[in-house]
Design a protein around this motif. Sequence first.
Motif, mmCIF file in Angstrom:
data_model
loop_
_atom_site.group_PDB
_atom_site.id
_atom_site.type_symbol
_atom_site.label_atom_id
_atom_site.label_comp_id
_atom_site.label_asym_id
_atom_site.label_seq_id
_atom_site.Cartn_x
_atom_site.Cartn_y
_atom_site.Cartn_z
ATOM 1 N N ARG A 164 43.815 37.777 41.013
ATOM 2 C CA ARG A 164 42.842 37.960 39.922
ATOM 3 C C ARG A 164 42.805 39.414 39.455
ATOM 4 N N LEU A 165 42.777 40.340 40.416
ATOM 5 C CA LEU A 165 42.683 41.763 40.088
ATOM 6 C C LEU A 165 43.952 42.240 39.386
ATOM 7 N N ALA A 166 45.102 41.820 39.879
ATOM 8 C CA ALA A 166 46.369 42.213 39.250
ATOM 9 C C ALA A 166 46.420 41.733 37.810
ATOM 10 N N ASP A 184 32.838 41.114 40.734
ATOM 11 C CA ASP A 184 33.219 41.265 39.334
ATOM 12 C C ASP A 184 34.419 42.208 39.216
ATOM 13 N N LEU A 185 35.430 41.780 38.481
ATOM 14 C CA LEU A 185 36.668 42.557 38.379
ATOM 15 C C LEU A 185 36.458 43.887 37.654
ATOM 16 N N ASP A 186 35.575 43.925 36.668
ATOM 17 C CA ASP A 186 35.298 45.198 36.000
ATOM 18 C C ASP A 186 34.575 46.159 36.950
ATOM 19 N N TRP A 187 33.714 45.620 37.819
ATOM 20 C CA TRP A 187 33.033 46.453 38.813
ATOM 21 C C TRP A 187 34.078 47.057 39.763
ATOM 22 N N ILE A 188 35.058 46.252 40.196
ATOM 23 C CA ILE A 188 36.109 46.757 41.076
ATOM 24 C C ILE A 188 36.930 47.824 40.359
ATOM 25 N N LYS A 189 37.269 47.550 39.105
ATOM 26 C CA LYS A 189 38.038 48.526 38.314
ATOM 27 C C LYS A 189 37.286 49.863 38.229
ATOM 28 N N ASP A 190 35.986 49.805 37.962
ATOM 29 C CA ASP A 190 35.198 51.038 37.893
ATOM 30 C C ASP A 190 35.118 51.728 39.248
#
Length: 177
Positions: free
Chosen positions: A31-33, A168-174
């Motif tokens: 998912r993250l990739a 949440d993927l945006d939370w991980i990205k941040d």
Amino acid sequence: MTLDTEQQTNLRMRIFLIGYMGSGKSTLGRRLASHLDLQFIDMDHYIEERNCKTIPQIFAEEGETEFRKKERRALEELAEFTDIVIATGGGAPCFFDNIDLMNKTGKTIYLNIDPKILADRLLKSKTERPLIKGKSREELIAFIDETLHKRNEFYMQAQHYITEPDADLDWIKDMIS
């Protein structure tokens, strides 16, 4: 063509997902990739392909020590890749200086999931896992607790932590930016 800052960062991005078996490293990794427009590699699958054997076959035929050496070689190779999210094997950070290598060459994220949730997931899993084969739920929870007690020394050296694999993927990205 000029690359924006985010694209330039992604060109050098290498993310290692660490945590106990069943913590969701591969699921989150895919998912993250996809979310970050990076490639995904499951390190266990990479080892299997490189050795033309499954992980259970390697354990049965060569033992855990030889498997850990193969795992280290795979990690050294993968640490050279870029634009990648790598789901490591559960024990990978705990042998040799693997956690140091991961921290030096990329971003490390520890999926810190409750042992009871891990046990339930592992009991439902179709994947053959040599270290837990034949254990009841109670034996499995005790084994996970004992193993996590030993492994947390390494897992806790990760640069980032997630306690919810559906984060949440945006939370991980941040978090990793």
